[in-house]
Design an enzyme around this catalytic site. Sequence first.
Site, mmCIF file in Angstrom:
data_model
loop_
_atom_site.group_PDB
_atom_site.id
_atom_site.type_symbol
_atom_site.label_atom_id
_atom_site.label_comp_id
_atom_site.label_asym_id
_atom_site.label_seq_id
_atom_site.Cartn_x
_atom_site.Cartn_y
_atom_site.Cartn_z
ATOM 1 N N ASP A 12 11.573 -0.877 -60.336
ATOM 2 C CA ASP A 12 11.966 -1.701 -61.482
ATOM 3 C C ASP A 12 13.491 -1.809 -61.540
ATOM 4 O O ASP A 12 14.200 -0.793 -61.585
ATOM 5 C CB ASP A 12 11.442 -1.092 -62.786
ATOM 6 C CG ASP A 12 9.935 -1.270 -62.939
ATOM 7 O OD1 ASP A 12 9.320 -1.972 -62.099
ATOM 8 O OD2 ASP A 12 9.372 -0.715 -63.893
ATOM 9 N N LYS A 39 2.429 -1.372 -62.003
ATOM 10 C CA LYS A 39 1.392 -1.007 -62.974
ATOM 11 C C LYS A 39 0.545 0.169 -62.487
ATOM 12 O O LYS A 39 0.229 1.088 -63.251
ATOM 13 C CB LYS A 39 0.527 -2.233 -63.286
ATOM 14 C CG LYS A 39 1.331 -3.313 -63.987
ATOM 15 C CD LYS A 39 0.500 -4.508 -64.344
ATOM 16 C CE LYS A 39 1.394 -5.672 -64.762
ATOM 17 N NZ LYS A 39 2.323 -5.366 -65.853
ATOM 18 N N ASN A 42 2.669 3.393 -62.661
ATOM 19 C CA ASN A 42 2.892 3.801 -64.057
ATOM 20 C C ASN A 42 1.630 4.453 -64.639
ATOM 21 O O ASN A 42 1.695 5.454 -65.355
ATOM 22 C CB ASN A 42 3.244 2.593 -64.934
ATOM 23 C CG ASN A 42 4.598 1.986 -64.603
ATOM 24 O OD1 ASN A 42 5.416 2.611 -63.942
ATOM 25 N ND2 ASN A 42 4.825 0.762 -65.049
ATOM 26 N N ASN A 183 -5.154 -7.628 -71.938
ATOM 27 C CA ASN A 183 -4.478 -7.834 -73.218
ATOM 28 C C ASN A 183 -4.917 -9.206 -73.720
ATOM 29 O O ASN A 183 -5.719 -9.888 -73.080
ATOM 30 C CB ASN A 183 -2.953 -7.684 -73.092
ATOM 31 C CG ASN A 183 -2.326 -8.744 -72.209
ATOM 32 O OD1 ASN A 183 -2.933 -9.789 -71.938
ATOM 33 N ND2 ASN A 183 -1.122 -8.500 -71.741
ATOM 34 N N ASP A 251 0.697 0.195 -69.588
ATOM 35 C CA ASP A 251 0.321 1.121 -68.502
ATOM 36 C C ASP A 251 0.153 2.542 -69.040
ATOM 37 O O ASP A 251 -0.742 3.270 -68.605
ATOM 38 C CB ASP A 251 1.387 1.106 -67.404
ATOM 39 C CG ASP A 251 1.536 -0.266 -66.786
ATOM 40 O OD1 ASP A 251 0.529 -1.007 -66.749
ATOM 41 O OD2 ASP A 251 2.646 -0.610 -66.356
HETATM 42 O O1 RIB Z 1 3.623 -3.079 -66.670
HETATM 43 C C1 RIB Z 1 4.977 -2.860 -66.399
HETATM 44 C C2 RIB Z 1 5.213 -2.940 -64.926
HETATM 45 O O2 RIB Z 1 4.948 -4.249 -64.515
HETATM 46 C C3 RIB Z 1 6.624 -2.664 -64.506
HETATM 47 O O3 RIB Z 1 6.846 -1.299 -64.210
HETATM 48 C C4 RIB Z 1 6.815 -3.583 -63.314
HETATM 49 O O4 RIB Z 1 6.988 -2.890 -62.124
HETATM 50 C C5 RIB Z 1 5.586 -4.471 -63.288
HETATM 51 O O5 RIB Z 1 4.699 -4.098 -62.328
#
Ligand code: RIB
Length: 280
Positions: A12, A39, A42, A183, A251
């Site tokens: 990111d 995602k 995370n 969502n 996430d």
């Molecule tokens: O959901 C957030 C994520 O979406 C970020 O970390 C980015 O990398 C994208 O994948």
Amino acid sequence: MDIAVIGSNMVDLISYINRMPRDGETVEAPDFALGCGGKGANQAVAAARLGSAVRMVTRVGNDLFADNTVANFERNGIDTTYVLRTAATSGVAPIFVNPDSQNSIIIVQGANSLLTPADIDAAATEISKCKLIVLQLEIPLETVYYAIDFGVKHGIDVLLNPAPAQPDLLLSRVRACTYFTPNESELSLLTGMPVETIPDVRNAAHTLLEAGMRNVIVTLGGRGVLWVAEGVDMLLPATPVEAVDTTGAGDAFIGCFSHYVVATGDIEYSLRMANRYAAD
Ligand code: RIB
């Protein structure tokens, strides 16, 4: 292992901006941060931090970002046996956060676009020992479909977070998942129905049940989360919070829900815990 996340990792590149530049314009932004994202990653990190044993199946590139991504997985106790090095660039996500804390994200899938059904086969013995497979849509759709079929074949629950929104997603290929977690905008895109009001959201979610889904969990930001299943229609309020940067909140919700639903089998409790965790 409790959970296999078969999904994406990104680097990111977060710019905190006053405003977006117009075409041909250069503007200065007051701040920048580099973070580990994607995602899949995370969600894996959130579940692992809460105590789940998590295996990540993903592809990183062969650039300077890859080592950092692998090190981040290791720091968080995530099994990296199937974090595969690839002759490609790592996935990156330039993110722009405006003064109202709204974010705009561009993703470049890079190595993530090369995660294939064969990679799932290569990890099959280990994945088949997990209790939950967690998927998103930052890898090829064919790999997502294959992972769902794999889960069904091996009697493993599957959670599909259909993010980012993918108009090409075939509901007929994903309806066997155990948990489907759009969502509101993803729900609208997938059903072609409005989601302005809670009754709208309910109607749209119920069409997914009618299409064969088992648990539809719609995350609604400040409006909370709606869970519909056979005999269930439950709106859980959001935890009130003043947002600073909402990147990754969805996430965190999925990772936390995954952890608790594997640990307890109690969906309502897991949703309440995820609501609180995502607000932090
Ligand atoms: O959901 C957030 C994520 O979406 C970020 O970390 C980015 O990398 C994208 O994948």
